[in-house]
Design an enzyme around this catalytic site. Structure first.
Site, short mmCIF file in Angstrom:
data_model
loop_
_atom_site.label_atom_id
_atom_site.label_comp_id
_atom_site.label_asym_id
_atom_site.label_seq_id
_atom_site.Cartn_x
_atom_site.Cartn_y
_atom_site.Cartn_z
N HIS A 39 30.41 5.24 20.50
CA HIS A 39 30.35 4.11 19.01
C HIS A 39 28.65 3.50 19.67
CE1 HIS A 39 34.56 3.45 19.70
NE2 HIS A 39 33.95 3.94 18.40
N CYS A 98 15.69 4.38 12.78
CA CYS A 98 15.00 3.94 11.71
C CYS A 98 15.81 4.46 11.06
CB CYS A 98 13.13 4.66 12.15
SG CYS A 98 12.68 4.40 10.65
N CYS A 157 12.73 7.22 9.05
CA CYS A 157 12.74 8.64 9.66
C CYS A 157 13.83 9.28 10.74
CB CYS A 157 11.01 8.94 10.34
SG CYS A 157 10.97 7.42 11.53
N CYS A 188 9.78 0.69 11.35
CA CYS A 188 10.16 1.37 12.57
C CYS A 188 8.58 1.41 13.08
CB CYS A 188 10.15 2.28 12.16
SG CYS A 188 10.05 4.17 12.33
#
Ligand code: OAD
Length: 245
Positions: A125, A133, A136, A153
């Site tokens: 999990h 991010c 990206c 990010c």
């Protein structure tokens, strides 16, 4: 339940099985971390008794209100930060050293198996100490507590999310594949501190049993699999796991 109904006898039998085993797998759930102070999900004071999972741990919730979801994860990170592994986690580190093919699969996102020193951990999990991010896809470790309300990010500036699996999301197929591969050859499997209601982890013990493993549950309470596995040992994992060494 097998003939070994007395707890000491169950532990003795399991210790023997583990001493002879060339391979073993362990699946852990929130219960193994309970003695470290980590809240479980479904107990009396469980997290999902206090909060609506669908408001906080789904992609829809994050799309609707990322600040609220981050507030929840920042709160959980704050609770987890000072916590340390307990003797249950440590016993699994020792088992990993002793058993030639040892696989540790966890549903927990708290990182406590790593903190204890387990070398290879399949985190089904995800891990709360990593961020991903949404632009990206870069995954990075970040132990800052609290993270900003809307963390972004470092490389592309897009919104970051916790690197955990939410309700309605797929598990990482590569991790799942390695887990199922391990279940195929494992001789002994321990299912520790999980209520056995969230798939696909819930059926992994049964999966191993159908492929010939000796499967043992260690839990404070009965679960849907009590009586289905070869043994169900009732008690605290932090007390029982060290007795298996
Ligand atoms: P649960 O909270 O559903 O179950 C915890 C289990 O641990 C219960 O069966 C307890 O009886 C047992 N337990 C509590 N303390 C224990 C102790 N000291 N020793 C042994 N057993 C103990 O947690 P999980 O089964 O891990 O998923 O929950 C599975 C998933 O549901 C979680 O990974 C999370 C949650 O929604 C996601 O967030 C995707």
């Amino acid at each position: 339940m097998s003939a070994a109904s007395n707890r000491d006898e169950q532990i003795r039998l399991l210790r023997e099985k583990l001493a002879q085993a060339k391979s073993a797998a362990v699946l852990t759930g929130a219960g193994i971390s309970a003695e470290s102070g980590v809240p479980t999900f479904r107990g009396k004071d469980g997290l999902w008794k206090q909060y609506q999972a669908t408001e906080l741990a789904t992609p829809e919730a994050f799309a609707r209100n990322p600040r609220l979801v981050w507030e929840f994860y920042n709160w959980r990170r704050e609770i987890l930060k000072p916590l340390a592994p307990n003797p249950g986690h440590t016993a699994l580190v020792e088992l990993e050293k002793r058993i030639p093919r040892f696989t540790l699969i966890t549903q927990n996102i708290d990182g406590l198996h790593h903190a204890a020193g387990s070398e290879k951990v399949m985190e089904l999990h995800g891990n709360i100490w990593y961020v991903r991010c949404t632009g990206c896809g870069r995954v990075t470790e970040d132990r800052t507590v609290p993270l900003p309300e809307r963390p972004s990010c470092g490389s592309c500036g897009a919104l970051l999310r916790p690197h955990v699996v939410w309700f309605g999301e797929m598990l990482d197929p590569a991790i799942l594949e390695s887990a199922y591969e391990a279940l195929q050859f494992t001789q002994v499997m321990l299912v520790v501190g999980t209520s056995g209601v969230v798939q696909p982890a819930a059926s992994m013990g049964l999966n191993a049993k159908q492929q010939g493993a000796f499967v043992v549950e260690i839990n404070l309470e009965a679960t849907p699999y009590t009586g289905v596995y070869d043994l169900s040992i009732q008690g605290k994992s932090g007390e029982i796991l060290p007795l298996l060494l």
